[in-house]
Scaffold this motif. Structure first.
Motif, PDB file in Angstrom:
ATOM      1  N   LEU A 134       0.816  -1.210   0.000  1.00 13.01           N
ATOM      2  CA  LEU A 134       0.000   0.000   0.000  1.00 13.01           C
ATOM      3  C   LEU A 134       0.854   1.266   0.000  1.00 13.01           C
ATOM      4  CD1 LEU A 134      -2.823   1.295   0.200  1.00 13.01           C
ATOM      5  CD2 LEU A 134      -2.615   1.140   2.695  1.00 13.01           C
ATOM      6  N   LEU A 135       1.899   1.282   0.825  1.00 10.71           N
ATOM      7  CA  LEU A 135       2.744   2.476   0.912  1.00 10.71           C
ATOM      8  C   LEU A 135       4.055   2.301   0.151  1.00 10.71           C
ATOM      9  CD1 LEU A 135       2.303   3.709   4.598  1.00 10.71           C
ATOM     10  CD2 LEU A 135       1.103   4.426   2.543  1.00 10.71           C
ATOM     11  N   GLN A 136       3.996   1.551  -0.940  1.00  7.97           N
ATOM     12  CA  GLN A 136       5.197   1.411  -1.754  1.00  7.97           C
ATOM     13  C   GLN A 136       5.625   2.779  -2.301  1.00  7.97           C
ATOM     14  OE1 GLN A 136       4.951  -1.662  -4.679  1.00  7.97           O
ATOM     15  NE2 GLN A 136       6.908  -1.149  -5.640  1.00  7.97           N
ATOM     16  N   HIS A 137       4.626   3.577  -2.654  1.00 11.87           N
ATOM     17  CA  HIS A 137       4.887   4.959  -3.049  1.00 11.87           C
ATOM     18  C   HIS A 137       4.347   5.849  -1.936  1.00 11.87           C
ATOM     19  CE1 HIS A 137       6.006   3.470  -6.984  1.00 11.87           C
ATOM     20  NE2 HIS A 137       4.843   2.829  -7.063  1.00 11.87           N
ATOM     21  N   PHE A 138       5.258   6.344  -1.095  1.00  8.00           N
ATOM     22  CA  PHE A 138       4.855   7.095   0.093  1.00  8.00           C
ATOM     23  C   PHE A 138       4.256   8.445  -0.317  1.00  8.00           C
ATOM     24  CE2 PHE A 138       5.198   9.120   4.213  1.00  8.00           C
ATOM     25  CZ  PHE A 138       5.003   8.064   5.082  1.00  8.00           C
ATOM     26  N   PRO A 139       3.095   8.839   0.245  1.00 11.57           N
ATOM     27  CA  PRO A 139       2.455  10.118  -0.108  1.00 11.57           C
ATOM     28  C   PRO A 139       3.342  11.303   0.284  1.00 11.57           C
ATOM     29  CG  PRO A 139       1.399   9.143   1.812  1.00 11.57           C
ATOM     30  CD  PRO A 139       2.323   8.106   1.272  1.00 11.57           C
ATOM     31  N   GLU A 140       3.336  12.314  -0.556  1.00 13.48           N
ATOM     32  CA  GLU A 140       4.205  13.468  -0.323  1.00 13.48           C
ATOM     33  C   GLU A 140       3.445  14.773  -0.126  1.00 13.48           C
ATOM     34  OE1 GLU A 140       6.896  13.575  -3.586  1.00 13.48           O
ATOM     35  OE2 GLU A 140       7.975  11.736  -2.998  1.00 13.48           O
ATOM     36  N   ASN A 141       2.128  14.758  -0.360  1.00 15.10           N
ATOM     37  CA  ASN A 141       1.360  15.992  -0.204  1.00 15.10           C
ATOM     38  C   ASN A 141      -0.055  15.642   0.224  1.00 15.10           C
ATOM     39  OD1 ASN A 141      -0.144  15.331  -2.685  1.00 15.10           O
ATOM     40  ND2 ASN A 141       1.759  15.919  -3.746  1.00 15.10           N
ATOM     41  N   GLN A 142      -0.846  16.677   0.498  1.00 15.80           N
ATOM     42  CA  GLN A 142      -2.199  16.498   0.997  1.00 15.80           C
ATOM     43  C   GLN A 142      -3.088  15.790  -0.012  1.00 15.80           C
ATOM     44  OE1 GLN A 142      -3.406  16.991   4.052  1.00 15.80           O
ATOM     45  NE2 GLN A 142      -1.300  17.501   4.644  1.00 15.80           N
ATOM     46  N   GLN A 143      -2.863  16.037  -1.278  1.00 14.90           N
ATOM     47  CA  GLN A 143      -3.686  15.408  -2.310  1.00 14.90           C
ATOM     48  C   GLN A 143      -3.463  13.885  -2.308  1.00 14.90           C
ATOM     49  OE1 GLN A 143      -3.060  16.950  -6.251  1.00 14.90           O
ATOM     50  NE2 GLN A 143      -4.595  15.611  -7.175  1.00 14.90           N
ATOM     51  N   GLU A 144      -2.217  13.486  -2.205  1.00 11.24           N
ATOM     52  CA  GLU A 144      -1.914  12.061  -2.176  1.00 11.24           C
ATOM     53  C   GLU A 144      -2.399  11.419  -0.874  1.00 11.24           C
ATOM     54  OE1 GLU A 144       2.229  11.655  -2.882  1.00 11.24           O
ATOM     55  OE2 GLU A 144       2.077  12.113  -5.028  1.00 11.24           O
ATOM     56  N   LEU A 145      -2.326  12.177   0.232  1.00  7.11           N
ATOM     57  CA  LEU A 145      -2.838  11.662   1.509  1.00  7.11           C
ATOM     58  C   LEU A 145      -4.340  11.449   1.450  1.00  7.11           C
ATOM     59  CD1 LEU A 145      -0.801  13.807   4.057  1.00  7.11           C
ATOM     60  CD2 LEU A 145      -0.710  11.326   3.850  1.00  7.11           C
ATOM     61  N   ALA A 146      -5.036  12.394   0.840  1.00 11.38           N
ATOM     62  CA  ALA A 146      -6.493  12.279   0.709  1.00 11.38           C
ATOM     63  C   ALA A 146      -6.858  11.066  -0.141  1.00 11.38           C
ATOM     64  CB  ALA A 146      -7.065  13.556   0.109  1.00 11.38           C
ATOM     65  N   ALA A 147      -6.106  10.850  -1.216  1.00 10.45           N
ATOM     66  CA  ALA A 147      -6.367   9.708  -2.089  1.00 10.45           C
ATOM     67  C   ALA A 147      -6.090   8.395  -1.348  1.00 10.45           C
ATOM     68  CB  ALA A 147      -5.501   9.799  -3.342  1.00 10.45           C
ATOM     69  N   LEU A 148      -5.016   8.392  -0.559  1.00 12.90           N
ATOM     70  CA  LEU A 148      -4.683   7.206   0.233  1.00 12.90           C
ATOM     71  C   LEU A 148      -5.788   6.904   1.244  1.00 12.90           C
ATOM     72  CD1 LEU A 148      -2.661   5.019   1.203  1.00 12.90           C
ATOM     73  CD2 LEU A 148      -1.704   6.740   2.760  1.00 12.90           C
ATOM     74  N   LYS A 149      -6.233   7.952   1.942  1.00 11.41           N
ATOM     75  CA  LYS A 149      -7.285   7.759   2.945  1.00 11.41           C
ATOM     76  C   LYS A 149      -8.555   7.207   2.296  1.00 11.41           C
ATOM     77  CE  LYS A 149      -9.956  10.125   6.521  1.00 11.41           C
ATOM     78  NZ  LYS A 149     -10.175  11.390   7.258  1.00 11.41           N
ATOM     79  N   LYS A 150      -8.928   7.732   1.152  1.00 10.77           N
ATOM     80  CA  LYS A 150     -10.131   7.274   0.449  1.00 10.77           C
ATOM     81  C   LYS A 150      -9.985   5.803   0.058  1.00 10.77           C
ATOM     82  CE  LYS A 150     -13.168   8.559  -3.418  1.00 10.77           C
ATOM     83  NZ  LYS A 150     -13.232   7.241  -4.080  1.00 10.77           N
ATOM     84  N   ARG A 151      -8.812   5.451  -0.457  1.00 14.44           N
ATOM     85  CA  ARG A 151      -8.582   4.070  -0.885  1.00 14.44           C
ATOM     86  C   ARG A 151      -8.627   3.115   0.307  1.00 14.44           C
ATOM     87  NH1 ARG A 151      -4.547   5.134  -3.759  1.00 14.44           N
ATOM     88  NH2 ARG A 151      -2.747   4.367  -2.570  1.00 14.44           N
ATOM     89  N   VAL A 152      -8.036   3.523   1.417  1.00 17.95           N
ATOM     90  CA  VAL A 152      -8.018   2.662   2.603  1.00 17.95           C
ATOM     91  C   VAL A 152      -9.416   2.497   3.193  1.00 17.95           C
ATOM     92  CG1 VAL A 152      -7.219   2.497   4.995  1.00 17.95           C
ATOM     93  CG2 VAL A 152      -5.615   3.130   3.190  1.00 17.95           C
ATOM     94  N   MET A 153     -10.112   3.590   3.391  1.00 13.73           N
ATOM     95  CA  MET A 153     -11.420   3.538   4.053  1.00 13.73           C
ATOM     96  C   MET A 153     -12.471   2.826   3.209  1.00 13.73           C
ATOM     97  SD  MET A 153     -10.577   4.793   6.906  1.00 13.73           S
ATOM     98  CE  MET A 153     -12.183   4.757   7.692  1.00 13.73           C
ATOM     99  N   GLU A 154     -12.256   2.762   1.897  1.00 13.64           N
ATOM    100  CA  GLU A 154     -13.229   2.104   1.022  1.00 13.64           C
ATOM    101  C   GLU A 154     -12.897   0.640   0.768  1.00 13.64           C
ATOM    102  OE1 GLU A 154     -13.428   4.337  -2.577  1.00 13.64           O
ATOM    103  OE2 GLU A 154     -14.672   5.958  -1.715  1.00 13.64           O
ATOM    104  N   ASN A 155     -11.712   0.207   1.159  1.00 17.21           N
ATOM    105  CA  ASN A 155     -11.301  -1.171   0.890  1.00 17.21           C
ATOM    106  C   ASN A 155     -11.829  -2.104   1.985  1.00 17.21           C
ATOM    107  OD1 ASN A 155      -9.860  -3.630   0.525  1.00 17.21           O
ATOM    108  ND2 ASN A 155      -8.222  -2.519  -0.519  1.00 17.21           N
ATOM    109  N   PRO A 156     -12.696  -3.040   1.621  1.00 18.35           N
ATOM    110  CA  PRO A 156     -13.263  -3.957   2.630  1.00 18.35           C
ATOM    111  C   PRO A 156     -12.208  -4.796   3.343  1.00 18.35           C
ATOM    112  CG  PRO A 156     -14.492  -4.064   0.568  1.00 18.35           C
ATOM    113  CD  PRO A 156     -13.236  -3.285   0.290  1.00 18.35           C
ATOM    114  N   LEU A 157     -11.083  -5.054   2.648  1.00 18.62           N
ATOM    115  CA  LEU A 157     -10.050  -5.868   3.263  1.00 18.62           C
ATOM    116  C   LEU A 157      -9.456  -5.188   4.493  1.00 18.62           C
ATOM    117  CD1 LEU A 157      -7.974  -8.209   3.324  1.00 18.62           C
ATOM    118  CD2 LEU A 157      -6.541  -6.836   1.786  1.00 18.62           C
TER     119      LEU A 157
END
Length: 810
Positions: A134-157
């Protein structure tokens, strides 16, 4: 000469023989003892859940088969709380990654580690399937953090596995190695995967040891503690840390109990006898008994397990009784002017048979657990019985040798005249009141028994390691927090076997699995609920979604069953080995993991039954090439349930065996069926009263408190034997019940009081334990011994008066 007189004469002859060759007997006892004692250093400790069951137990065999295939299911969970819910910030994620990396690098015996850092992230790019961390490409800004949060919170796994539903917690999950690395080379570590070797039970690799589990837990705790802060608060839960905490408390308590037992027994003996020899000789007997018993445990490969924590202190308290009876009579005869040798011969002649019989009855009560289905309870029953018999040998051989060798000064009757005078009057009062009002005493005793008996049906069975720990213990708090926020900390494992190679390619099986999983996701039974379900369909739905432009609505089983093998092949070719965690290599068996909160095993029994029924009903209509699908349950929760069943079975079995054997021995000793049966009534009384207390006060019957009844009856009958044996002897001489009771009280009564005080004190010491179940055990057995003494002082004479009051000497 009667049989009893011949037996008493033989004890006198034996004592003379020991006195004559006292140095030889001392050597014959000490040399083997020290040889056996040399094995104690090899004694090991096992507080694992698997150690609770016998190796041949079918549930344990199934669990070991599961571990061989899929690895360990008892994982260590590290949960990190962000008070401000700032998990998806660069500082927090950097700290999380640093902790993850250090754990992965430094924690020993670690097979796998999973967190948001390396969580499976399945995506599709055109026709290509990508499975990355998941964090192979570490987020560097707020936009990437927001995208990461959305992906995590929506993933049933991830939900309720790696991230809390409200985003306030994230977890790091540590899975230990399945097999031990002790004494193994690199080539040896691969032996468990060799088919030919694995098929040989003798060559099968050893599972991770308790020591290795402790090393893993301790290192993880030390690393995690360095990262804890107000907005990075760390909680640790899971079976590995619970068992390690129990082991730590067990070792701490065992050392404390030994010190307290020696101190209190010594004080009690000094108060009772006011002689140094009365302290040193019994303590030497029980010390050698304990060392020899532990040496035998180590020699025959037995381990210290949870209930065996009580063995050392138990043997110290129980083993001193026979010595006290002998020394009590020796000192009494010395005060009357006998020489030391005469006093010793008279003491063993008078009480030798009773001491042998009391040791046999105590051992019988303890040995009733030797066949228990709970392995450590069986071990405790076996070696506590062995310890009692060793104590008997030391009492009959070592004690006379030591008394004969070392000087014991005579005390004049008048030196402590006031104290015996008060006690003599008390014993006379008991003799008078019990023989004058036997019916009233018997009726009051019956009423008390009936009142407490009404509490027995209220007793509940229990097995809950977590509940044994103090409420403020960090691991208990952490488990409760993680159960609440992450929806569980233990798992029930379901094994679905299609019986056919590639049977899991069948769409019907996968659809049924997915449908049932959705249904069970909302299942709740009282306080028990399903927090998370993971299986092979989770991976398949991820693949299908990724290959369909990552569209959310495509997170499902492929409608075209022909795509299933292809999609699994693509996943395997992606480099991920996650399929190995949920299916076997032949695609015939599937593992379904159902995460639930930590509860008492009593709650798991109906839960497991209901889950099994749901799976059976779902898959009974599906067959593959005429092969029906089989369903089985295993995992830590299944072990807990089995341990509870084994506890219930063992309790019922041991109570029946102990009561039957002890009753028979009582009848044989007394030589009178009627009197023997009557004599058992004072022994049943404390058992009924104590079990009634358990019911009325909500004390559960667990693998510690299940020991109370059999241990108590084995100990209680000792004083009854001494009372009845001496009473019968004096009654045959005098033909007068009152006089017989009075003489019995003035001889056996003193030793009965002393041994009961020592025993009760020894068991009450367990109330200083850190764990609640050990506290309950000590309190209940201590109460049983006190009640048994009262029954022998009041009820037993009253019953003898009722049974023999009208009879005179024949």
């Amino acid at each position: 000469m009667s049989i009893k007189q011949r037996i008493e004469s033989s004890f006198a002859s034996w004592t003379r023989f020991v006195i004559r060759f006292k140095y030889l007997f001392l050597l014959l006892i000490l040399v083997p003892t020290f040889l056996i004692a040399s094995q104690v250093r090899h004694l090991t400790i096992d507080t694992s859940n698997e150690g609770m069951l016998h190796p041949e137990d079918p549930i344990l065999i199934a669990y070991n088969t599961f571990r061989d295939q899929f690895g360990r299911d008892d994982k260590l969970v590290i949960a990190i709380k962000s008070e401000k819910k700032e998990i998806f910030t660069i500082p927090f994620l950097k700290k999380l990654k640093k902790l993850h990396d250090q754990l992965e690098t430094e924690v020993p015996h670690l097979n796998d580690i999973t967190s948001l850092v390396n969580a499976r992230n399945t995506l599709g790019e055109g026709d290509t399937l990508l499975v990355d961390d998941l964090l192979q490409h570490f987020p560097e800004n707020q936009q990437e953090l927001a995208a990461l949060k959305k992906r995590v919170m929506e993933n049933p796994l991830y939900r309720n596995l790696l991230i809390a539903a409200d985003g306030s917690f994230t977890t790091i999950i540590l899975e230990t190695d399945t097999y031990s690395s002790e004494g193994m080379t690199g080539d040896d570590m691969m032996a468990g995967f060799d088919t030919e070797i694995a098929e040989s039970p003798e060559a099968a690799p050893q599972y991770l040891t308790n020591k290795e589990n402790g090393e893993m837990v301790n290192r993880a705790k030390k690393i995690a503690a360095a990262y804890s802060s107000p907005d990075f608060k760390i909680y640790m839960a899971g079976s590995p840390i619970v068992t390690q905490t129990v082991k730590k408390l067990m070792m701490k308590d065992m050392k404390k109990f030994l010190r307290l037992a020696v101190l209190t027994i010594g004080i009690c003996l000094f108060v009772m006898f006011r002689r140094i020899s009365a302290i040193l000789l019994p303590l030497l007997v029980v010390a050698l008994t304990l060392i020899a018993t532990l040496g035998l445990m180590a020699r025959f490969g037995f381990q210290f397990k949870v209930p065996t924590i009580i063995l050392p202190s138990f043997l110290l308290a129980v083993g001193v009784g026979a010595s006290v009876h002998v020394l009590s009579l020796v000192y009494q005869r010395l005060r009357q002017g006998d020489t030391k040798e005469e006093a010793l011969i008279a003491a063993l002649s008078h009480s030798g048979l009773a001491i042998v019989m009391t040791s046999l009855t105590t051992a019988a009560g303890l040995a009733s657990f030797a066949g228990a289905k709970v392995a450590p309870v069986a071990d405790l029953g076996l070696f506590s019985a062995v310890g009692v018999m060793l104590s008997l040998i030391y009492t009959l051989v070592l004690l006379p040798s030591l008394v004969a060798i070392f000087p014991i000064r005579q005390q004049k009757e008048s030196k402590h005249k006031d104290i015996p005078g008060v006690f003599d009057r008390f014993l006379d009062w008991i003799s008078r009141i019990t023989t004058s009002y036997p019916k009233a005493i018997s009726m009051v005793s019956l009423l008390v028994v009936l009142i407490f008996a009404t509490g027995i049906p209220k007793i509940n069975f229990s097995h809950n390691l977590l509940a044994w720990l103090p409420e403020k213990m960090p691991v208990r708090i952490s488990t409760e927090v993680i159960d609440h926020t992450m929806r569980g900390s233990v798992a029930l494992e379901i094994i679905l076997d299609t019986g056919k190679e590639n049977g899991l390619y069948d769409k019907r099986v996968l659809v049924a699995m997915d449908t049932l999983g959705k249904k069970l996701a909302t299942f709740q039974q009282d306080s028990l609920f399903v927090g998370k379900i993971t299986d092979v369909t989770t991976i398949l739905k991820e693949i299908h979604k990724a290959l369909n432009e990552n569209r959310k609505e495509m997170y499902r089983i492929p409608e075209n069953g022909a795509l299933i093998p292809q999609e699994f092949l693509l996943f395997e070719n992606s480099g991920s080995d996650d399929l190995e965690d949920v299916i076997d290599s032949r695609f015939s068996k599937a593992r379904i993991t159902i995460k639930v909160p930590w509860r008492d095993a009593l709650a798991y029994v109906p839960f497991i039954r209901e889950i099994e029924n749901q799976f059976q009903e779902t898959f009974q209509q599906i067959s593959i090439d005429g092969q029906n699908i089989s369903i089985s349950t295993t995992g830590i929760m299944s072990l807990f349930s089995r341990i509870l069943f084994a506890t219930m079975h063992s309790a019922a079995q041991s109570y029946g065996i102990a009561f039957g054997v002890i009753t028979l021995m009582m009848i044989l000793l007394i030589g009178d069926l009627r009197i023997g049966l009557i004599a058992m009534l004072p022994n049943i009384t404390p058992i009924i009263v104590v079990m009634g207390i358990m019911g009325w006060f909500g004390i559960p019957l667990d693998m510690f408190t299940m020991l109370v009844a059999s241990i108590a009856i084995g100990l209680a009958v000792d004083d009854t034997i001494h009372f009845v044996y001496n009473f019968k002897k004096y009654f045959e001489r005098t033909g007068d019940v009152h006089l017989a009771v009075q003489q019995t009280m003035h001889t056996a009564g003193r030793a009965m009081l002393t041994t009961s005080i020592v025993l009760a004190t020894g068991f009450f010491l367990f109330m200083f334990a850190s764990m609640h179940n050990v506290f309950n055990f000590g309190m209940l057995v201590g109460l049983a011994i006190v009640i048994a003494l009262l029954a022998d002082f009041f009820l037993a004479p009253a019953l003898m008066a009722l049974a023999l009051g009208g009879r005179s000497k024949q």
